[in-house]
Design an enzyme around this catalytic site. Structure first.
Site, PDB file in Angstrom:
ATOM      1  N   ASN A  11      35.596  44.430  42.808  1.00 17.16           N
ATOM      2  CA  ASN A  11      36.324  43.498  43.670  1.00 17.16           C
ATOM      3  C   ASN A  11      35.644  43.505  45.028  1.00 17.16           C
ATOM      4  OD1 ASN A  11      38.102  42.096  45.249  1.00 17.16           O
ATOM      5  ND2 ASN A  11      39.825  43.515  45.015  1.00 17.16           N
ATOM      6  N   TRP A  12      34.884  42.465  45.277  1.00 13.91           N
ATOM      7  CA  TRP A  12      34.090  42.428  46.510  1.00 13.91           C
ATOM      8  C   TRP A  12      34.941  42.080  47.730  1.00 13.91           C
ATOM      9  CZ3 TRP A  12      28.933  39.515  44.820  1.00 13.91           C
ATOM     10  CH2 TRP A  12      28.353  40.239  43.774  1.00 13.91           C
ATOM     11  N   LYS A  13      36.188  41.711  47.502  1.00 12.05           N
ATOM     12  CA  LYS A  13      37.104  41.318  48.585  1.00 12.05           C
ATOM     13  C   LYS A  13      36.424  40.284  49.496  1.00 12.05           C
ATOM     14  CE  LYS A  13      39.517  45.642  47.969  1.00 12.05           C
ATOM     15  NZ  LYS A  13      40.296  46.743  48.510  1.00 12.05           N
ATOM     16  N   HIS A  97      46.993  41.529  43.668  1.00 15.59           N
ATOM     17  CA  HIS A  97      46.415  42.668  44.391  1.00 15.59           C
ATOM     18  C   HIS A  97      47.344  43.056  45.541  1.00 15.59           C
ATOM     19  CE1 HIS A  97      43.717  45.093  46.798  1.00 15.59           C
ATOM     20  NE2 HIS A  97      42.983  45.244  45.719  1.00 15.59           N
ATOM     21  N   GLU A  99      46.795  43.816  48.488  1.00 15.24           N
ATOM     22  CA  GLU A  99      46.492  43.156  49.766  1.00 15.24           C
ATOM     23  C   GLU A  99      47.113  41.766  49.807  1.00 15.24           C
ATOM     24  OE1 GLU A  99      42.278  43.828  49.553  1.00 15.24           O
ATOM     25  OE2 GLU A  99      42.633  45.966  49.869  1.00 15.24           O
ATOM     26  N   GLU A 169      46.745  50.474  40.981  1.00 16.43           N
ATOM     27  CA  GLU A 169      46.113  50.763  42.261  1.00 16.43           C
ATOM     28  C   GLU A 169      47.160  51.297  43.240  1.00 16.43           C
ATOM     29  OE1 GLU A 169      42.221  48.321  42.670  1.00 16.43           O
ATOM     30  OE2 GLU A 169      43.828  47.215  43.625  1.00 16.43           O
ATOM     31  N   GLY A 175      40.854  52.002  49.806  1.00 12.68           N
ATOM     32  CA  GLY A 175      40.037  51.973  51.012  1.00 12.68           C
ATOM     33  C   GLY A 175      40.265  53.148  51.943  1.00 12.68           C
ATOM     34  N   SER A 215      39.702  53.964  45.868  1.00 11.22           N
ATOM     35  CA  SER A 215      38.685  54.956  46.251  1.00 11.22           C
ATOM     36  C   SER A 215      37.978  55.578  45.053  1.00 11.22           C
ATOM     37  CB  SER A 215      39.301  56.050  47.141  1.00 11.22           C
ATOM     38  OG  SER A 215      39.780  55.470  48.342  1.00 11.22           O
ATOM     39  N   GLY A 236      36.503  48.740  44.792  1.00 12.00           N
ATOM     40  CA  GLY A 236      36.345  47.994  46.040  1.00 12.00           C
ATOM     41  C   GLY A 236      35.056  48.408  46.737  1.00 12.00           C
ATOM     42  N   GLY A 237      35.154  49.330  47.664  1.00 17.02           N
ATOM     43  CA  GLY A 237      34.014  49.743  48.495  1.00 17.02           C
ATOM     44  C   GLY A 237      32.747  50.062  47.714  1.00 17.02           C
TER      45      GLY A 237
END
Ligand code: 13P
Length: 256
Positions: A11-13, A97, A99, A169, A175, A215, A236-237
């Site tokens: 997920n590149w956000k 998600h 977010e 999640e 993150g 993470s 993510g990251g």
């Protein structure tokens, strides 16, 4: 027992211009674009969907979006629909998600409409569920996850349920560098599978992939991915750099 193919989704956000997205995906195609041990999905921002879609043509990589609107078209400024994503050869879509729930006010009812619309359009939803830190500390993790899961899947048929991917999640792990322990993650994953059994029967529940997200990194992935009910990761990251993402795919292949 059914063996579920591991799935690693990036997920590149809200990261990467089209040019940067192309650089990253070209690296991924070169490194993991031919392997078939692990299902690999990349989810760039809408602005790079088409570019990334063209770059993965002929490879084993699959294309996912990060969100969509439940309606097929209409006066919804700024939104994108399932048929639009399908026209660009998108196969997956992340829905609900945390977010989107926390920052854009998405409710379980709205997320459910999206899940049904995605399935109607042959898109595989990656439905995200997970508790906040306060909810975990007050002991309501399983209750929150149950509510989000049951509401999100309301109206999904037994026949279409295996097309759904669930991502657990924990919000406090996203993150933050704070990964859930393997025991914490496996407990919730097993709980999700038991709910899926109640909703859809045991054979169907055994087919559904349940990803962990929050993470996940090459260092902690092998232990998480070795758990019985953890079928992959929503990253993510660590998905923003080819090296770490490729290592995660290798970690999943190693426990396949
Ligand atoms: P991080 O891997 O950066 O914690 O993000 C997880 C996530 O939200 C994936 O959807």
């Amino acid at each position: 027992m059914i063996s579920r193919k591991k799935l690693i989704a990036g997920n590149w956000k809200m990261n990467k211009t089209s040019a940067d997205a192309l650089t990253l995906v070209a690296d991924l195609v070169a490194s993991v674009g031919r392997q078939t041990d692990v299902e690999v999905v990349v989810c760039p921002p809408f602005t790079s969907i088409e570019t990334v879609g063209k770059a993965i043509e002929g490879s084993t990589l699959k294309l996912g979006a990060q969100n969509m609107h439940p309606e097929a078209n209409g006066a919804y400024t700024g939104e994108v629909s399932a048929p639009m994503l399908r026209a660009l050869f998108t196969t997956h879509v992340i829905l609900g998600h945390s977010e989107r729930r926390a920052l854009f006010g998405e409710t379980d009812v709205f997320v459910n409409k999206k899940v049904l619309a995605a399935l109607k359009n042959q898109l595989k939803p990656i439905l995200c569920v997970g508790e906040s830190l306060g909810e975990r500390e007050s002991g309501s993790t399983l209750k929150i996850v149950q509510t989000q899961l049951e509401a999100g899947l309301d109206g999904v048929s037994k026949e279409l349920a295996p097309s759904v991917v669930i991502a657990y999640e924990p919000v406090w792990a996203i993150g933050t560098g704070k990964v859930a322990t393997t025991e914490q993650a496996q407990e919730v994953h097993a709980f999700i599978r038991s709910l899926l059994t109640k909703l859809f029967t045991e054979p169907v529940a055994q087919k559904v992939r349940i990803l962990y997200g929050g993470s996940m990194k090459p260092a902690n992935a092998p232990e998480l991915l070795a758990q019985k009910d953890i079928d992959g990761g929503l990253i993510g990251g660590a998905a923003l750099e080819a090296r770490s993402f490729v290592e995660l795919v290798s970690a999943a292949a190693a426990v396949q």
